[in-house]
Design a protein around this motif. Structure first.
Motif, mmCIF file in Angstrom:
data_model
loop_
_atom_site.group_PDB
_atom_site.id
_atom_site.type_symbol
_atom_site.label_atom_id
_atom_site.label_comp_id
_atom_site.label_asym_id
_atom_site.label_seq_id
_atom_site.Cartn_x
_atom_site.Cartn_y
_atom_site.Cartn_z
ATOM 1 N N THR A 92 -8.551 -0.787 -9.648
ATOM 2 C CA THR A 92 -7.383 -0.944 -10.513
ATOM 3 C C THR A 92 -7.225 0.250 -11.451
ATOM 4 O O THR A 92 -8.077 1.134 -11.500
ATOM 5 C CB THR A 92 -7.502 -2.225 -11.355
ATOM 6 O OG1 THR A 92 -8.699 -2.172 -12.134
ATOM 7 C CG2 THR A 92 -7.532 -3.461 -10.466
ATOM 8 N N ASP B 33 5.332 -3.973 -7.011
ATOM 9 C CA ASP B 33 4.086 -4.673 -6.706
ATOM 10 C C ASP B 33 2.958 -4.351 -7.689
ATOM 11 O O ASP B 33 1.823 -4.799 -7.494
ATOM 12 C CB ASP B 33 3.618 -4.332 -5.289
ATOM 13 C CG ASP B 33 4.495 -4.972 -4.223
ATOM 14 O OD1 ASP B 33 5.120 -6.012 -4.525
ATOM 15 O OD2 ASP B 33 4.565 -4.426 -3.108
ATOM 16 N N LEU C 139 0.415 -4.580 -10.624
ATOM 17 C CA LEU C 139 -0.194 -5.780 -11.201
ATOM 18 C C LEU C 139 0.136 -5.899 -12.680
ATOM 19 O O LEU C 139 0.373 -4.908 -13.371
ATOM 20 C CB LEU C 139 -1.709 -5.734 -11.020
ATOM 21 C CG LEU C 139 -2.252 -5.623 -9.596
ATOM 22 C CD1 LEU C 139 -3.780 -5.672 -9.621
ATOM 23 C CD2 LEU C 139 -1.690 -6.709 -8.688
ATOM 24 N N ASN D 39 0.210 -11.414 -9.106
ATOM 25 C CA ASN D 39 -1.020 -10.637 -8.930
ATOM 26 C C ASN D 39 -1.792 -11.088 -7.695
ATOM 27 O O ASN D 39 -2.228 -10.263 -6.883
ATOM 28 C CB ASN D 39 -1.912 -10.770 -10.172
ATOM 29 C CG ASN D 39 -1.382 -10.002 -11.366
ATOM 30 O OD1 ASN D 39 -0.483 -9.170 -11.247
ATOM 31 N ND2 ASN D 39 -1.935 -10.280 -12.538
ATOM 32 N N PHE E 293 -4.750 -0.455 -7.022
ATOM 33 C CA PHE E 293 -3.666 -1.238 -7.589
ATOM 34 C C PHE E 293 -3.313 -0.696 -8.969
ATOM 35 O O PHE E 293 -4.142 -0.674 -9.878
ATOM 36 C CB PHE E 293 -4.082 -2.709 -7.710
ATOM 37 C CG PHE E 293 -4.315 -3.384 -6.382
ATOM 38 C CD1 PHE E 293 -3.297 -4.064 -5.735
ATOM 39 C CD2 PHE E 293 -5.570 -3.310 -5.772
ATOM 40 C CE1 PHE E 293 -3.516 -4.676 -4.512
ATOM 41 C CE2 PHE E 293 -5.801 -3.924 -4.554
ATOM 42 C CZ PHE E 293 -4.770 -4.603 -3.917
ATOM 43 N N ILE F 255 -2.419 -8.784 -4.328
ATOM 44 C CA ILE F 255 -3.796 -8.391 -3.981
ATOM 45 C C ILE F 255 -4.174 -8.923 -2.603
ATOM 46 O O ILE F 255 -4.686 -8.182 -1.737
ATOM 47 C CB ILE F 255 -4.777 -8.900 -5.050
ATOM 48 C CG1 ILE F 255 -4.543 -8.174 -6.373
ATOM 49 C CG2 ILE F 255 -6.227 -8.683 -4.579
ATOM 50 C CD1 ILE F 255 -5.333 -8.764 -7.547
ATOM 51 N N ILE G 10 -0.812 0.690 -4.518
ATOM 52 C CA ILE G 10 0.063 -0.464 -4.670
ATOM 53 C C ILE G 10 0.696 -0.375 -6.052
ATOM 54 O O ILE G 10 -0.001 -0.462 -7.073
ATOM 55 C CB ILE G 10 -0.711 -1.788 -4.524
ATOM 56 C CG1 ILE G 10 -1.520 -1.802 -3.226
ATOM 57 C CG2 ILE G 10 0.238 -2.969 -4.603
ATOM 58 C CD1 ILE G 10 -0.691 -1.703 -1.988
#
Length: 331
Positions: free
Chosen positions: A220, A297, A299, A321, A271, A325, A293
């Motif tokens: 992330t 999209d 998060l 989320n 992400f 994922i 991502i």
């Protein structure tokens, strides 16, 4: 130095807020005026710090509360600077609700500047906290000395729905104490909302049940999903910002180590998060040969989506989320 600058800014903002109050100024979001409640009488004036906490208060309080949300969607809560309107709203509120766990470092000074005399509800009370982040604990021990290791706790507690049940129960108690005449309504709202939280949790578990454990590798923007990772048994590979907050930056060695770790673990994606720029993530993903991502999209790590959208609520943002994922890691 940064802390001192923040104190000076709050003091200056407080002086400006006094002028605004005298002029009757204030936006609809931060006016702090208590509108009539559906049950009769003025709605309870509540200031909530973060989008998540504000959403919880609205669900428990319903039309019997008038909520002023301090931090707007996609604003980084880790480095927030209060405005004169924020100080004015806090000064006029009956109750202030915060996330806690050190997320709102600016709040105590702001409350003092506002002359607030009401109750402060720490929604994190009773939540079992994670110490430090997945990556930073050992680094802090090396840089600061062992006596400082483990002192910082992860404030992103809402990413475990079971923690949220504790948070909203704390909020319900705080609202009932501030307005006992509406306690029965708040309790009824809590029961209904807790059932929705349980459904979210069950749906998340069902979604991950179809994803093999070997595929559950998460990278992330920053280390905001520790409680989520623990709850749903994911493997946290690393983050672009190696910290619980967003002020740290990857060193050259950390960058190369993260790229190597992504390749070694077979992680499929990085992400990005809605409240953080994606450039660093895109650069690392290119080196590691994985996809990014982001965009629609991205998060919701520290924030919620725009008001009026499904992601503008806690339940909607968490569903988003999980869907993003699971889809990316299964692909």
């Amino acid at each position: 130095m940064k802390h001192r600058q923040r104190i000076l800014w709050i003091a200056a903002a407080a002086a400006t807020a006094t002028v605004l109050a005298g002029c009757g100024s204030g936006s609809d979001d931060n006016a702090g005026q208590a509108a009539p409640a559906a049950s009769g009488g003025a709605a309870l004036a509540v200031v909530a710090t973060t989008p998540e906490v504000a959403d919880f208060v609205r669900n428990i309080g319903g039309s019997d509360v008038a909520v002023t949300q301090i931090i707007k969607p996609n604003v980084d809560p880790h480095d927030y600077e209060p405005t004169p309107a924020d100080i004015k709203a806090i000064g006029e509120a009956k109750i202030v609700v915060k996330n806690g766990v050190g997320l709102e470092e600016w709040l105590d000074r702001t409350i003092e500047s506002a002359g607030f005399k009401g109750a402060v509800v720490d929604s994190s009370q009773g939540v079992t906290l994670r110490e430090g982040g997945h990556e930073e604990g050992e680094e802090h021990a090396e840089e600061e000395g062992e006596e400082h290791a483990g002192e910082e706790h992860d404030p992103h507690i809402w990413h475990n729905p079971q923690n949220v049940k504790i948070m909203v129960a704390n909020i319900e108690k705080g609202l009932a104490a501030a307005d006992p005449s509406r306690a029965a309504t708040f309790a009824k709202n809590l029961t209904a909302y807790a059932a929705q939280i349980d459904k979210l949790d069950a749906d998340n578990e069902a979604a991950y049940a179809g994803l093999p454990p070997a595929e559950r590798k998460l990278v992330t923007n920053h280390d905001a999903f520790g409680y989520y990772v623990d709850r749903y048994k994911l493997e946290f590979v690393g983050s672009v910002i190696p910290s619980l907050d967003t002020s740290a930056e990857l060193s050259a060695k950390q960058l190369s180590d993260l790229v190597a770790k992504i390749k070694a673990t077979g992680a499929k994606a990085i992400f990005t998060e809605s409240s953080l720029p994606p450039k660093s993530a895109e650069a690392i993903a290119q080196q590691a040969g994985v996809k990014v991502i982001g965009g629609e999209d991205a998060l919701y790590g520290d924030s919620l989506g725009a008001p009026g959208t499904p992601e503008g609520t806690y339940l909607g943002a968490e569903r988003h989320n999980t869907e993003v994922i699971v889809s990316a890691l299964a692909g």
